[in-house]
Design a protein around this motif. Structure first.
Motif, mmCIF file in Angstrom:
data_model
loop_
_atom_site.group_PDB
_atom_site.id
_atom_site.type_symbol
_atom_site.label_atom_id
_atom_site.label_comp_id
_atom_site.label_asym_id
_atom_site.label_seq_id
_atom_site.Cartn_x
_atom_site.Cartn_y
_atom_site.Cartn_z
ATOM 1 N N LEU A 596 33.915 41.847 -60.009
ATOM 2 C CA LEU A 596 34.513 40.555 -59.701
ATOM 3 C C LEU A 596 33.822 39.935 -58.501
ATOM 4 O O LEU A 596 33.396 40.644 -57.582
ATOM 5 C CB LEU A 596 36.016 40.701 -59.421
ATOM 6 C CG LEU A 596 36.872 41.320 -60.528
ATOM 7 C CD1 LEU A 596 38.314 41.451 -60.068
ATOM 8 C CD2 LEU A 596 36.791 40.475 -61.801
ATOM 9 N N LYS A 597 33.730 38.603 -58.526
ATOM 10 C CA LYS A 597 33.178 37.863 -57.393
ATOM 11 C C LYS A 597 34.116 36.688 -57.109
ATOM 12 O O LYS A 597 34.198 35.751 -57.900
ATOM 13 C CB LYS A 597 31.767 37.352 -57.695
ATOM 14 C CG LYS A 597 30.728 38.444 -57.917
ATOM 15 C CD LYS A 597 29.366 37.847 -58.233
ATOM 16 C CE LYS A 597 28.334 38.926 -58.509
ATOM 17 N NZ LYS A 597 27.006 38.341 -58.853
ATOM 18 N N TYR A 598 34.806 36.786 -56.011
ATOM 19 C CA TYR A 598 35.756 35.730 -55.655
ATOM 20 C C TYR A 598 35.950 35.739 -54.137
ATOM 21 O O TYR A 598 35.522 36.669 -53.434
ATOM 22 C CB TYR A 598 37.114 35.960 -56.343
ATOM 23 C CG TYR A 598 37.843 37.184 -55.828
ATOM 24 C CD1 TYR A 598 38.714 37.105 -54.730
ATOM 25 C CD2 TYR A 598 37.650 38.437 -56.421
ATOM 26 C CE1 TYR A 598 39.363 38.235 -54.255
ATOM 27 C CE2 TYR A 598 38.292 39.563 -55.943
ATOM 28 C CZ TYR A 598 39.154 39.461 -54.860
ATOM 29 O OH TYR A 598 39.782 40.567 -54.380
ATOM 30 N N TYR A 599 36.603 34.686 -53.643
ATOM 31 C CA TYR A 599 36.992 34.655 -52.239
ATOM 32 C C TYR A 599 38.356 33.977 -52.125
ATOM 33 O O TYR A 599 38.717 33.123 -52.938
ATOM 34 C CB TYR A 599 35.959 33.924 -51.376
ATOM 35 C CG TYR A 599 35.727 32.475 -51.754
ATOM 36 C CD1 TYR A 599 36.498 31.445 -51.198
ATOM 37 C CD2 TYR A 599 34.722 32.137 -52.669
ATOM 38 C CE1 TYR A 599 36.276 30.122 -51.550
ATOM 39 C CE2 TYR A 599 34.496 30.815 -53.019
ATOM 40 C CZ TYR A 599 35.278 29.807 -52.455
ATOM 41 O OH TYR A 599 35.075 28.508 -52.814
ATOM 42 N N ARG A 600 39.110 34.382 -51.131
ATOM 43 C CA ARG A 600 40.426 33.802 -50.820
ATOM 44 C C ARG A 600 40.473 33.548 -49.317
ATOM 45 O O ARG A 600 40.329 34.478 -48.523
ATOM 46 C CB ARG A 600 41.558 34.756 -51.195
ATOM 47 C CG ARG A 600 41.871 34.817 -52.687
ATOM 48 C CD ARG A 600 42.760 36.010 -53.015
ATOM 49 N NE ARG A 600 43.938 36.083 -52.164
ATOM 50 C CZ ARG A 600 45.147 35.618 -52.497
ATOM 51 N NH1 ARG A 600 45.313 35.027 -53.681
ATOM 52 N NH2 ARG A 600 46.162 35.750 -51.684
ATOM 53 N N ALA A 601 40.657 32.290 -48.933
ATOM 54 C CA ALA A 601 40.722 31.925 -47.514
ATOM 55 C C ALA A 601 42.116 31.391 -47.203
ATOM 56 O O ALA A 601 42.738 30.713 -48.028
ATOM 57 C CB ALA A 601 39.668 30.870 -47.179
ATOM 58 N N LEU A 623 47.701 27.028 -45.099
ATOM 59 C CA LEU A 623 46.793 26.520 -46.126
ATOM 60 C C LEU A 623 46.088 27.701 -46.774
ATOM 61 O O LEU A 623 45.695 28.658 -46.092
ATOM 62 C CB LEU A 623 45.757 25.567 -45.521
ATOM 63 C CG LEU A 623 46.270 24.260 -44.907
ATOM 64 C CD1 LEU A 623 45.126 23.542 -44.205
ATOM 65 C CD2 LEU A 623 46.898 23.376 -45.976
ATOM 66 N N GLY A 624 45.925 27.630 -48.075
ATOM 67 C CA GLY A 624 45.214 28.685 -48.784
ATOM 68 C C GLY A 624 44.285 28.105 -49.836
ATOM 69 O O GLY A 624 44.645 27.121 -50.513
ATOM 70 N N TYR A 625 43.114 28.681 -49.963
ATOM 71 C CA TYR A 625 42.146 28.210 -50.967
ATOM 72 C C TYR A 625 41.396 29.429 -51.508
ATOM 73 O O TYR A 625 40.996 30.325 -50.747
ATOM 74 C CB TYR A 625 41.154 27.227 -50.361
ATOM 75 C CG TYR A 625 40.178 26.666 -51.376
ATOM 76 C CD1 TYR A 625 40.555 25.612 -52.206
ATOM 77 C CD2 TYR A 625 38.899 27.203 -51.517
ATOM 78 C CE1 TYR A 625 39.671 25.100 -53.152
ATOM 79 C CE2 TYR A 625 38.015 26.707 -52.468
ATOM 80 C CZ TYR A 625 38.410 25.653 -53.275
ATOM 81 O OH TYR A 625 37.546 25.153 -54.228
ATOM 82 N N ALA A 626 41.230 29.464 -52.823
ATOM 83 C CA ALA A 626 40.541 30.592 -53.455
ATOM 84 C C ALA A 626 39.699 30.084 -54.624
ATOM 85 O O ALA A 626 40.023 29.070 -55.246
ATOM 86 C CB ALA A 626 41.563 31.622 -53.940
ATOM 87 N N ASN A 627 38.632 30.828 -54.932
ATOM 88 C CA ASN A 627 37.781 30.453 -56.069
ATOM 89 C C ASN A 627 36.826 31.611 -56.364
ATOM 90 O O ASN A 627 36.692 32.549 -55.565
ATOM 91 C CB ASN A 627 36.986 29.183 -55.762
ATOM 92 C CG ASN A 627 36.781 28.340 -57.010
ATOM 93 O OD1 ASN A 627 36.781 28.853 -58.126
ATOM 94 N ND2 ASN A 627 36.604 27.031 -56.814
ATOM 95 N N GLY A 628 36.169 31.514 -57.487
ATOM 96 C CA GLY A 628 35.128 32.467 -57.800
ATOM 97 C C GLY A 628 33.773 31.953 -57.331
ATOM 98 O O GLY A 628 33.632 30.792 -56.940
#
Length: 757
Positions: A596-601, A623-628
């Motif tokens: 898997l390749k993703y990030y969650r900030a 605030l939260g932002y996530a994506n691959g």
């Protein structure tokens, strides 16, 4: 038998005895009339011993000594040949104390109060002391505002020269303050002045706070608050001339009248600094909050002198003397101040002493102390030490004292007195649902394991929907300079069939290691590396994009998540902060090399603003932002969710966001926004353990293909409560959605509970 009787009355002890006798040598002493008192006790008080010559003077001294013991109500001497016979009549002893109608006080409190007056079980009965005891009992009731209390005392003789005392109490009802009047007040309304008082007329909470019951001590404190209020508004010569407290004939109502002289309102004409400056005068002048042209305020003047004193304390002048001398011009209604600064002698710290830590090791406390032994005293560092100890959460109280070292003029000690509290937390939960039947969940954590300051926790949750087995360990001082180290091991399963989330199941096993680095007094940086293996199962009931993800990337995925976090914490208290700011920013990144390749900030900002000594405003934003990345999608099981405790109260957990395909189920989103505003106040009398709040929450989650539209935010409001109970921390909320849509799920009452050990 040749027997002569000598009777001595107290009134005749200092007069010439009417019945004199020839002195003789005492061959024996006999005591008659005693029932409880030992003969040896009588002998110990007599100034005459066997073999002594008994004279009129010694006989009088003997009677006087026995009367002085208080054991006897009558004493006389008889002579039988050469034997001195002491005939006594004992006072009765108190065998028992009974109370009828005692409801306002605990019996032990009253028994202790009566004991201080001399009336207690086992003691000699004295009717004069009984009257004193009755007055003390009435005084206790008067402190509770029960002016109509009626007390009837009955003394009952018992066998063996004892008595029983019965207090029959008619408590009545507490008198209430019906009116508080201000005479002479012209500049402010009665409502404004009453807001300064703790005493008040009956209200919806006074049944608990008792603030509608008169107390001389409370009135004195309120009058001092009133004086401060006026002086902060410029009334330099304000004075309370007198107060009158009257009680109605039926002793049910109390009326208070306060007579005041406001005087004139003064402006500040000038502020000067004088004396010896150990730091630059310009720097000290910047600390002065009272300026020429301002309306006089005693509060701002005191803040100015305190700020100067603290600034000098930072340079080692622990006993600096800073005083403001006024020069009053009554004609122009102006006042000028000269602030005299005397820094005194610079001192250094001889020792830092720690007391009260019976479980926590000394080094755990000392490593939080920022004031070093042998260094110059620094008031700011001492304050920071106390704050750091408070934030540990190991102690209910931290008291700092800085006494001078006896015999020296330039040394002090810093004494840290702590009161430990349970630092373990046992969270237990039992629940039911239509699918899970019985749900058992729990976690055990110890923030101060064996007094070492290390954190150990075990989490177990047997629910079908969220089943977890996890173990965590953290050493906050892995190195002496404050680098922390910890690790986590877990196994989690998710089955969303009984939740608001669209259906899927997953099973994750993994672990990780993490480190924390202090980058400032109140800031830290954390980094962690983990390994996670997740197995995903979907069915035809699952959303299509769930199924597509599994088809594309497989149902078993291995990921290598690395986390990077930054935190800053300046809150003044661990449980119930009243001021300060907390910030946290973090990112979780699945490294290349895994499936898997993703990030969650995410970012969180929390700020506490004290309005006064009773009310605090809490503002929180997240605030939260996530994506691959790298051509991969964000795994749907890494989506954000909102709703429930910790986000938007009044909505069911994880129920916000656009439902899947027109159903009632939700899939979360890759973006989340949360905002909370809450007015907090301590419950009267329980400010350190119980806090209430009125909240306004807002939040929403957005899916990848949705526009970020603040118009879609969901709002709620309601009341909250937090209680550090004997069982542990409890949190409650009763929320009401303000703009609920047909697809949202409301949940009015929500709570969290745990048990502390």
């Amino acid at each position: 038998m040749n027997k002569s009787l000598l009777s001595f009355l107290i009134a005749g002890l200092f007069a010439t005895p009417a019945l004199a006798f020839e002195p003789f040598a005492v061959k024996d002493i006999r005591v008659e009339g005693i029932q409880r008192t030992e003969a040896g006790t009588v002998f110990s008080y007599l100034p005459v011993k066997v073999g002594d010559t008994l004279t009129d003077e010694k006989a009088a001294q003997s009677i006087k000594a026995l009367f002085a013991t208080g054991f006897f109500k009558d004493v006389r001497l008889e002579i039988d040949r050469d034997v001195m016979v002491v005939v006594v009549q004992e006072r009765p002893a108190v065998a028992k104390l009974d109370f009828v109608g005692l409801k306002e006080f605990d019996k032990d409190v009253i028994v202790k109060a009566l004991k201080d007056t001399g009336i207690a079980e086992g003691r000699i009965f004295d009717r004069a002391l009984l009257e004193k005891a009755e007055q003390e009992l009435k005084r206790q009731y008067l402190t509770r505002g029960k002016y109509g209390v009626n007390i009837t005392t009955t003394v009952t003789p018992l066998e063996r020269n004892r008595v029983g005392i019965n207090f029959n109490i008619e408590e009545g009802v507490a008198a209430k303050i019906r009116q508080i009047n201000f005479v002479g007040a012209k500049s402010f309304s009665d409502k404004e002045l009453l807001s300064q008082f703790e005493l008040t007329t009956p209200g919806w909470l006074t049944w608990y706070s008792k603030s509608d019951q008169y107390s001389r001590q409370k009135l004195s404190a309120d009058l001092e608050k009133l004086k401060s209020f006026y002086m902060n508004q410029g009334y330099l010569e304000f004075n309370v001339e007198s107060t009158q407290v009257s009680i109605s004939p039926d002793k049910q109502d109390v009326f208070i009248t306060v007579n005041v002289v406001e005087g004139e309102r003064y402006q500040v004409s000038s502020v000067k600094l004088a004396g010896e400056f150990s730091v630059s005068e310009d720097e000290l002048r910047n600390l002065v909050k009272v300026k020429a042209g301002d309306v006089f305020s005693r509060e701002r003047l005191n803040e100015s002198t305190k700020a100067i004193s603290e600034r000098l304390g930072k340079e080692g002048y622990a006993f600096a003397n800073v005083n403001a001398a006024p020069e009053i011009d009554k004609e122009k209604r102006k006042v000028a101040f000269t602030i005299f600064v005397d820094p005194g002698k610079r001192v250094y710290v001889r020792r830092v002493n720690v007391t009260g830590n019976t479980k926590t090791r000394d080094e755990v406390v000392r490593r939080e102390v920022r004031q070093m032994e042998g260094g110059w005293y620094d008031a700011e560092r001492v304050t920071a030490s106390k704050q750091r100890l408070d934030r540990l959460g190991y102690f209910t109280e931290v008291v700092v004292d800085t006494p001078a070292v006896p015999g020296t003029a330039d040394q002090i000690d810093v004494n840290l007195a702590v009161v430990e509290k349970p630092t373990g937390n046992l969270m237990l939960g039992v629940g039911t649902s239509s699918t899970d039947k019985v749900i058992l969940s729990g976690s055990i954590s110890q923030n101060n394991f064996l007094g070492s300051g290390n954190n150990v926790s075990v989490q177990v949750n047997s629910a079908k929907s969220y089943r977890t087995y996890a173990f965590s360990y953290t050493n906050p001082y892995f190195t002496q300079d404050g680098v922390s180290q910890g690790f986590d091991i877990y196994h989690r399963t998710v089955n969303t069939s009984s939740t608001a989330i669209a259906y899927y199941t997953s099973s994750s096993t993994g672990g990780g290691i993490r480190f924390g680095f202090p980058i400032g007094e109140k800031e830290s940086l954390g980094i962690g590396l983990g390994l996670d293996s997740t197995n995903i199962t979907t069915t035809s009931d699952s959303p299509k994009y769930y199924q597509d993800f599994v088809d594309k990337f497989g149902n078993r995925n291995l990921s290598l998540p690395v986390t990077l976090n930054w935190a800053s914490d300046s809150k003044d208290n661990y449980f119930f902060p009243t001021k300060g700011t907390y910030q946290r920013a973090g990112i979780e990144l699945a490294l290349p090399g895994g499936d898997l390749k993703y990030y969650r900030a995410n970012y969180q900002l929390q700020h506490f603003i004290p309005l006064n000594s009773k009310f605090t405003i809490m503002l929180n934003g997240e605030l939260g932002y996530a994506n691959g990345y790298g051509g991969m999608e964000l795994p749907f099981f890494k989506n954000f969710y909102a709703g429930g405790v910790g986000s938007v109260r009044g909505y069911k957990a994880s129920s916000l966001g656009t439902p899947w395909n027109g159903t009632e189920y939700h899939v979360g989103g890759n973006r989340r926004v949360i905002a909370n505003a809450e007015l907090l106040w301590g419950f009267p009398g329980m400010e350190k353990t119980f806090r209430m709040g009125w909240f306004f929450d807002a939040g929403q989650v957005y899916q990848t293909d949705e526009k970020f539209d603040l118009g879609q935010l969901r709002y709620s409001t309601g009341l909250s409560a937090a209680w550090i109970s004997p069982m542990g921390p409890l949190k409650f909320s009763f929320g009401r959605p303000l703009n609920k849509s047909s697809t949202d799920k409301a949940e009015a009452f929500q709570f969290q509970m745990g048990t502390t050990f």
